[in-house]
Design an enzyme around this catalytic site. Structure first.
Site, PDB file in Angstrom:
ATOM      1  N   SER A 156      41.213  10.079   1.521  1.00 51.40           N
ATOM      2  CA  SER A 156      40.541   9.593   2.726  1.00 51.40           C
ATOM      3  C   SER A 156      40.403   8.088   2.692  1.00 51.40           C
ATOM      4  O   SER A 156      40.281   7.487   1.611  1.00 51.40           O
ATOM      5  CB  SER A 156      39.159  10.241   2.779  1.00 51.40           C
ATOM      6  OG  SER A 156      38.344   9.604   3.718  1.00 51.40           O
ATOM      7  N   TYR A 208      30.440  12.480  -1.323  1.00 49.18           N
ATOM      8  CA  TYR A 208      31.725  12.915  -0.756  1.00 49.18           C
ATOM      9  C   TYR A 208      32.818  11.912  -1.105  1.00 49.18           C
ATOM     10  O   TYR A 208      33.869  12.268  -1.643  1.00 49.18           O
ATOM     11  CB  TYR A 208      31.622  13.082   0.772  1.00 49.18           C
ATOM     12  CG  TYR A 208      32.986  13.249   1.407  1.00 49.18           C
ATOM     13  CD1 TYR A 208      33.720  14.416   1.205  1.00 49.18           C
ATOM     14  CD2 TYR A 208      33.571  12.229   2.163  1.00 49.18           C
ATOM     15  CE1 TYR A 208      34.998  14.562   1.750  1.00 49.18           C
ATOM     16  CE2 TYR A 208      34.833  12.363   2.705  1.00 49.18           C
ATOM     17  CZ  TYR A 208      35.548  13.533   2.500  1.00 49.18           C
ATOM     18  OH  TYR A 208      36.808  13.664   3.026  1.00 49.18           O
ATOM     19  N   LYS A 267      36.304  12.085  -3.745  1.00 53.66           N
ATOM     20  CA  LYS A 267      37.705  11.727  -3.437  1.00 53.66           C
ATOM     21  C   LYS A 267      38.219  10.690  -4.430  1.00 53.66           C
ATOM     22  O   LYS A 267      39.361  10.766  -4.905  1.00 53.66           O
ATOM     23  CB  LYS A 267      37.815  11.175  -2.005  1.00 53.66           C
ATOM     24  CG  LYS A 267      37.537  12.200  -0.930  1.00 53.66           C
ATOM     25  CD  LYS A 267      38.638  13.259  -0.860  1.00 53.66           C
ATOM     26  CE  LYS A 267      38.355  14.335   0.154  1.00 53.66           C
ATOM     27  NZ  LYS A 267      39.213  15.503   0.035  1.00 53.66           N
TER      28      LYS A 267
HETATM   29  P1  NAD Z   1      37.945  21.751   7.250  1.00 58.45           P
HETATM   30  O1  NAD Z   1      36.559  22.004   6.779  1.00 58.45           O
HETATM   31  O2  NAD Z   1      38.279  22.046   8.665  1.00 58.45           O
HETATM   32  O3  NAD Z   1      39.001  22.522   6.321  1.00 58.45           O
HETATM   33  C1  NAD Z   1      38.768  22.759   4.973  1.00 58.45           C
HETATM   34  C2  NAD Z   1      39.074  24.242   4.729  1.00 58.45           C
HETATM   35  O4  NAD Z   1      38.884  24.516   3.338  1.00 58.45           O
HETATM   36  C3  NAD Z   1      38.160  25.180   5.503  1.00 58.45           C
HETATM   37  O5  NAD Z   1      38.951  26.150   6.158  1.00 58.45           O
HETATM   38  C4  NAD Z   1      37.285  25.832   4.423  1.00 58.45           C
HETATM   39  O6  NAD Z   1      36.946  27.160   4.761  1.00 58.45           O
HETATM   40  C5  NAD Z   1      38.182  25.740   3.203  1.00 58.45           C
HETATM   41  N1  NAD Z   1      37.497  25.666   1.913  1.00 58.45           N
HETATM   42  C6  NAD Z   1      36.492  24.830   1.540  1.00 58.45           C
HETATM   43  N2  NAD Z   1      36.171  25.041   0.256  1.00 58.45           N
HETATM   44  C7  NAD Z   1      37.004  26.022  -0.215  1.00 58.45           C
HETATM   45  C8  NAD Z   1      37.184  26.658  -1.471  1.00 58.45           C
HETATM   46  N3  NAD Z   1      36.414  26.353  -2.502  1.00 58.45           N
HETATM   47  N4  NAD Z   1      38.145  27.584  -1.590  1.00 58.45           N
HETATM   48  C9  NAD Z   1      38.932  27.921  -0.527  1.00 58.45           C
HETATM   49  N5  NAD Z   1      38.793  27.360   0.683  1.00 58.45           N
HETATM   50  C10 NAD Z   1      37.848  26.415   0.836  1.00 58.45           C
HETATM   51  O7  NAD Z   1      38.266  20.208   6.911  1.00 58.45           O
HETATM   52  P2  NAD Z   1      39.477  19.298   7.379  1.00 58.45           P
HETATM   53  O8  NAD Z   1      38.950  18.304   8.350  1.00 58.45           O
HETATM   54  O9  NAD Z   1      40.634  20.124   7.736  1.00 58.45           O
HETATM   55  O10 NAD Z   1      39.756  18.511   6.026  1.00 58.45           O
HETATM   56  C11 NAD Z   1      40.742  18.931   5.115  1.00 58.45           C
HETATM   57  C12 NAD Z   1      40.769  17.964   3.942  1.00 58.45           C
HETATM   58  O11 NAD Z   1      41.018  16.646   4.423  1.00 58.45           O
HETATM   59  C13 NAD Z   1      39.447  17.893   3.176  1.00 58.45           C
HETATM   60  O12 NAD Z   1      39.738  17.771   1.803  1.00 58.45           O
HETATM   61  C14 NAD Z   1      38.800  16.623   3.692  1.00 58.45           C
HETATM   62  O13 NAD Z   1      37.948  16.029   2.738  1.00 58.45           O
HETATM   63  C15 NAD Z   1      40.023  15.754   3.945  1.00 58.45           C
HETATM   64  N6  NAD Z   1      39.783  14.712   4.953  1.00 58.45           N
HETATM   65  C16 NAD Z   1      39.296  15.062   6.191  1.00 58.45           C
HETATM   66  C17 NAD Z   1      39.060  14.058   7.137  1.00 58.45           C
HETATM   67  C18 NAD Z   1      38.483  14.394   8.488  1.00 58.45           C
HETATM   68  O14 NAD Z   1      37.936  13.506   9.153  1.00 58.45           O
HETATM   69  N7  NAD Z   1      38.577  15.635   8.962  1.00 58.45           N
HETATM   70  C19 NAD Z   1      39.330  12.732   6.820  1.00 58.45           C
HETATM   71  C20 NAD Z   1      39.848  12.416   5.563  1.00 58.45           C
HETATM   72  C21 NAD Z   1      40.061  13.425   4.640  1.00 58.45           C
HETATM   73  C1  WQD Z   2      33.288   7.032  14.318  1.00 62.67           C
HETATM   74  C2  WQD Z   2      32.490   5.973  15.064  1.00 62.67           C
HETATM   75  C3  WQD Z   2      30.158   5.916  14.487  1.00 62.67           C
HETATM   76  C4  WQD Z   2      29.215   9.868  16.202  1.00 62.67           C
HETATM   77  C5  WQD Z   2      33.601   9.811   8.898  1.00 62.67           C
HETATM   78  C6  WQD Z   2      33.455   9.884   7.404  1.00 62.67           C
HETATM   79  C7  WQD Z   2      34.765   9.663   6.726  1.00 62.67           C
HETATM   80  C8  WQD Z   2      35.888  10.508   7.307  1.00 62.67           C
HETATM   81  C9  WQD Z   2      35.851  10.651   8.788  1.00 62.67           C
HETATM   82  C10 WQD Z   2      36.577  12.210   5.739  1.00 62.67           C
HETATM   83  C11 WQD Z   2      31.494   5.219  14.179  1.00 62.67           C
HETATM   84  C12 WQD Z   2      30.327   6.298  15.941  1.00 62.67           C
HETATM   85  C13 WQD Z   2      29.876   8.716  15.795  1.00 62.67           C
HETATM   86  C14 WQD Z   2      28.219   9.782  17.208  1.00 62.67           C
HETATM   87  C15 WQD Z   2      28.618   7.399  17.348  1.00 62.67           C
HETATM   88  N1  WQD Z   2      35.987  11.825   6.801  1.00 62.67           N
HETATM   89  N2  WQD Z   2      29.583   7.506  16.353  1.00 62.67           N
HETATM   90  N3  WQD Z   2      27.962   8.535  17.734  1.00 62.67           N
HETATM   91  O1  WQD Z   2      32.206   7.329  10.364  1.00 62.67           O
HETATM   92  O2  WQD Z   2      34.606   6.574  10.606  1.00 62.67           O
HETATM   93  O3  WQD Z   2      34.127   8.542   9.258  1.00 62.67           O
HETATM   94  O4  WQD Z   2      34.531  10.814   9.292  1.00 62.67           O
HETATM   95  O5  WQD Z   2      37.052  11.694   4.814  1.00 62.67           O
HETATM   96  O6  WQD Z   2      34.555   9.908   5.376  1.00 62.67           O
HETATM   97  O7  WQD Z   2      32.532   8.871   7.003  1.00 62.67           O
HETATM   98  O8  WQD Z   2      33.894   8.682  11.726  1.00 62.67           O
HETATM   99  O9  WQD Z   2      33.725  10.046  13.763  1.00 62.67           O
HETATM  100  O10 WQD Z   2      31.694   9.866  12.267  1.00 62.67           O
HETATM  101  O11 WQD Z   2      32.400   7.882  13.614  1.00 62.67           O
HETATM  102  O12 WQD Z   2      28.332   6.309  17.862  1.00 62.67           O
HETATM  103  O13 WQD Z   2      27.580  10.759  17.595  1.00 62.67           O
HETATM  104  O14 WQD Z   2      31.704   6.603  16.075  1.00 62.67           O
HETATM  105  O15 WQD Z   2      29.039   5.064  14.327  1.00 62.67           O
HETATM  106  O16 WQD Z   2      31.473   3.887  14.623  1.00 62.67           O
HETATM  107  P1  WQD Z   2      33.618   7.687  10.487  1.00 62.67           P
HETATM  108  P2  WQD Z   2      32.903   9.233  12.845  1.00 62.67           P
END
Ligand code: NAD
Ligand code: WQD
Length: 337
Positions: free
Chosen positions: A123, A147, A151
């Site tokens: 991430s 979190y 990572k």
């Molecule tokens: P999500 O929660 O939609 O998907 C994660 C899936 O993993 C879910 O279906 C959940 O049921 C499953 N899961 C969790 N723990 C488990 C376990 N111990 N065993 C088996 N299954 C398990 O999340 P996402 O948004 O699809 O994110 C996927 C990956 O990408 C995560 O590792 C997250 O940290 C990373 N990521 C997400 C974002 C984002 O903004 N969505 C950003 C950067 C990184």
């Molecule tokens: C985006 C912008 C908020 C909600 C987070 C995690 C990061 C990553 C993705 C996994 C910011 C503003 C948001 C609301 C708002 N996940 N906002 N009102 O903060 O960039 O990242 O999600 O790895 O780890 O920190 O994304 O979508 O939460 O916010 O004003 O109700 O929207 O302040 O500027 P962010 P976000």
């Protein structure tokens, strides 16, 4: 066959479609703690073939051994984990256990099965409070919550593993802000309770499920005072995984790349774009800053283009259109359940 952990989740499910389109067979391992089993039915429609689905936990070593003994897995894409920053501050042990131990169990089981191709969901959160945008892969890293630290720790574990055993093929993909949904509206992000992220919250305001959006601060040092982020269509992100897997299969080694668009949009710009896409007015109120939020960051995505030939294709308007189509579909499903 590719093992996709967390494959019924948001990013995993979209990546399953992209993998199937590239001709891969799929085995999804998910414990459904943050997704629903009916995603597998929807994936069957989109993939043209039903993925094998195993309901289970990545920390279950015996289950992993069974899977590797029973199926000819050639690579693992690891999406399973917890992802909410606020929750991680309240429940650090649960986060370290699921994210760090989960990855360790998986790597150990792969090693026992002599399987060494691994794609990891990292991430942009691993970058330190970024003074210097755009963020490059060699920008300084640090964590400000459990979190993010999970990572960072996993990234370091993977680097150590690759140093010790260079025949591993490892990709650490640093996602920026994934949004939107598949254009079919069959899969998308389905947050339980209050959405943490901006786009799903905006979508719920547009559909009338919530009264207004709280904008967390308009006094940042950005052109309109609201936070700027690098939003990336989840389908483009999914395709980045295919490019990374192809790269690993061809080149081997250790790959660390940003997956982002290279441009930032402010909260107000997202609100305006969503209004255009949905035809709805999005009422908002400006509140105080969310603790820990930073003003702005976006990727330098040039390395992904150079190494993988990957580049985003879908702009903000399409991200909003697809998020809106998905939100409408969720609303219908909610009322007919
Ligand atoms: P999500 O929660 O939609 O998907 C994660 C899936 O993993 C879910 O279906 C959940 O049921 C499953 N899961 C969790 N723990 C488990 C376990 N111990 N065993 C088996 N299954 C398990 O999340 P996402 O948004 O699809 O994110 C996927 C990956 O990408 C995560 O590792 C997250 O940290 C990373 N990521 C997400 C974002 C984002 O903004 N969505 C950003 C950067 C990184
Ligand atoms: C985006 C912008 C908020 C909600 C987070 C995690 C990061 C990553 C993705 C996994 C910011 C503003 C948001 C609301 C708002 N996940 N906002 N009102 O903060 O960039 O990242 O999600 O790895 O780890 O920190 O994304 O979508 O939460 O916010 O004003 O109700 O929207 O302040 O500027 P962010 P976000």
């Amino acid at each position: 066959m590719i093992l996709v952990t967390g494959g019924t989740g948001y990013i995993g499910s979209h990546t399953c479609v992209a993998l199937a389109q590239s001709g891969h067979d799929l085995l999804i391992l998910d414990n459904l703690c943050n997704s629903r089993a009916d995603v597998v039915d929807r994936l069957e429609m989109l993939c043209g073939k039903r993925p094998v689905f195993v309901k289970g936990d990545v920390r279950d070593a015996a289950l992993l051994a069974n899977i590797f003994a029973q199926y000819r897995i050639t690579a693992v894409m690891h999406f399973a984990g917890f992802k909410a920053v606020g929750e991680s501050i309240e429940m650090p042990l649960a986060y370290y256990d699921n994210n760090v131990n989960g990855t360790l169990e998986l790597l150990a089981a792969m090693r026992r099965a002599n399987l060494r191709t691994f794609v990891f969901s990292s991430s942009a959160t691993v970058y330190s409070d970024p003074d210097g945008v755009p963020l490059r892969e060699d920008s300084p890293r640090s964590a400000s919550n459990p979190y993010g630290r999970s990572k960072l720790i996993i990234e370091d574990i993977l680097a150590d593993l690759h140093r010790a055993e260079p025949d591993w093929r490892i990709a650490r993909l640093r996602y920026f802000n994934p949004v939107g949904a598949h254009e079919s509206a069959l899969i998308g992000e389905d947050p339980q309770g209050n959405p943490n992220n901006l786009m799903p919250f905006v979508a719920q305001v547009a559909i009338g499920q919530r009264e207004f959006l709280n904008i967390w601060g308009n006094d940042f040092a950005t052109p309109d005072g609201t936070g700027r982020r690098d939003y990336l269509h989840v389908v483009d992100l999914a395709k980045g995984h295919i490019a990374a897997l192809d790269y690993l299969n061809l080149q081997g080694g250790m790959l660390t790349v940003n997956l982002g668009t290279g441009r930032g949009y402010s909260v107000l710009e997202v609100v305006k774009a969503f209004e255009r896409a949905s035809g709805c007015v999005i009422p908002y109120k400006v509140g105080t800053r969310r603790p820990g939020d930073i003003a702005q960051y976006w990727a330098d995505p040039s390395l992904a283009y150079e190494l993988l030939g990957w580049k985003y294709r879908r702009g903000l308007d399409q991200m909003c259109r697809d998020a809106w189509r998905w939100q409408q579909q969720c609303d219908k499903r909610g009322t007919s359940d």
